[in-house]
Design a protein around this motif. Structure first.
Motif, PDB file in Angstrom:
ATOM      1  N   GLN A 171       0.739  -1.455  -0.346  1.00 49.59           N
ATOM      2  CA  GLN A 171      -0.014  -0.011   0.191  1.00 49.59           C
ATOM      3  C   GLN A 171       1.039   0.884  -0.207  1.00 49.59           C
ATOM      4  N   TYR A 172       0.818   1.892  -0.658  1.00 50.73           N
ATOM      5  CA  TYR A 172       1.667   3.232  -0.727  1.00 50.73           C
ATOM      6  C   TYR A 172       0.576   4.409  -1.892  1.00 50.73           C
ATOM      7  N   SER A 173       0.937   5.486  -1.392  1.00 51.98           N
ATOM      8  CA  SER A 173       0.111   7.092  -2.243  1.00 51.98           C
ATOM      9  C   SER A 173       1.427   7.923  -1.196  1.00 51.98           C
ATOM     10  N   VAL A 174       0.764   8.961  -1.848  1.00 48.82           N
ATOM     11  CA  VAL A 174       1.411  10.319  -1.013  1.00 48.82           C
ATOM     12  C   VAL A 174       0.830  10.743   0.112  1.00 48.82           C
ATOM     13  N   ALA A 175      -0.562  10.131   0.593  1.00 57.16           N
ATOM     14  CA  ALA A 175      -1.444  11.025   2.194  1.00 57.16           C
ATOM     15  C   ALA A 175      -1.314   8.916   2.716  1.00 57.16           C
TER      16      ALA A 175
END
Length: 305
Positions: A171-175
């Motif tokens: 899981q990976y995002s800017v937030a």
């Protein structure tokens, strides 16, 4: 669309892949085929499945929509090893049974990649290696990877699997990027400095393992999307400003933030709305500056030490 090699055994794949968890929301195989063909028109040839998505219904609908000609244009990845709500299972019998089930539902003779979905504490790496050997020998799987694994779990698997693990999906995002937070906060006494994944980005870069980003628009564990959320006003202001600058959607800017990392992360976007897929595919043409990457990171509520 930017393309790259994920494994010598697998054709070149798009830097953006389409996650198929929500495909059961579509009405019929015609709608699914329209989505697949629309993604291909955008340059997206990579499709991510799992045996548990929709209780198998996602794979089944996808398979119903495939024709032999269409199948040859796609790179299909699926995942196995989760007994929903009860356990994880890396036993040879379960892996083989799961793949056979996925192939039947997908109506294909092979998948390009198989990922082990979440770590099994009772894993015997030699048993996993046996399953991989059988699947490869029978032509049912071309290459192998994992999802949500830390470096030592991958090392343990690779010790028996002849270093065949070529993908790790996280899981990976800017937030939601705790692995980035921990990297910035080395030797700092705060929560962000706690490494919960064993420096997985650096490890995968060293080992030439492709990282895939799932839930690239989410914050927290399925808490919701940050796009348009009142919880992230500053982030959305920056996303909108950069979207105007590059003449793309805010979704494309969020994905461009992921693609900008030198690890060569592949973004897996889960959508059944073709226009959103088209908007997101525009990210491949955006190269954020270093300052813009950091500005987006900071605007998500992050702090640099």
């Amino acid at each position: 669309m930017k393309m790259f090699k994920i494994s010598p055994e697998v054709p070149e794949v798009s830097r953006i892949g389409l996650g198929c968890m929500r495909i059961p929301e579509l009405e019929n195989e015609k709608a699914v085929r329209t989505l697949i063909e629309g993604a291909l028109e955008c340059g997206i040839n990579f499709f991510d499945h799992a045996d548990i998505y929709g209780g198998g219904r996602a794979e089944e609908l996808f398979g119903d929509a495939l024709t032999p000609e269409l199948r040859e244009k796609l790179v299909i990845q699926t995942k196995c090893a989760i007994h929903p709500g009860t356990s994880y299972d890396f036993s040879k019998e379960h892996i083989l049974e799961s793949v056979n089930g996925s192939l039947k539902r997908l109506k294909t003779e092979y998948v390009d990649l198989l990922l082990l979905h979440r770590p099994d504490a009772l894993m015997q790496p030699e048993e996993v290696a046996e399953a991989f050997e059988i699947l490869k020998r029978e032509g049912k799987v071309k290459a192998f990877g994992v999802s949500n694994h830390n470096p030592m779990q991958i090392e343990l698997l690779n010790s028996a699997c002849d270093n065949q693990i070529c993908v790790n999906q996280i899981q990976y995002s800017v937030a939601h990027c705790p692995t980035i937070d921990a990297g910035f906060n080395v030797n700092v006494g705060n929560d962000a400095g706690c490494s919960r994944d064993g420096s997985v980005i650096e490890y995968c870069r060293l080992k030439k393992i492709t990282l895939q980003a799932w839930s690239p628009f989410q914050y927290g564990m399925f808490e919701g999307t940050f796009i348009g959320s009142p919880r992230f006003p500053e982030l959305n202001d920056v996303l909108n400003r950069l979207a105007d600058k590059y003449q793309v959607s805010v979704n494309a800017i969020a994905i461009a933030w992921i693609l900008r990392h030198p690890a060569g992360i592949q973004a897996i976007v889960g959508s059944t709305k073709l226009q959103r897929v088209r908007d997101t595919a525009e990210a491949a043409g955006v190269e954020l500056t270093r300052d813009e990457w950091y500005e987006l990171y900071m605007s998500a509520g992050k702090n640099l030490p």
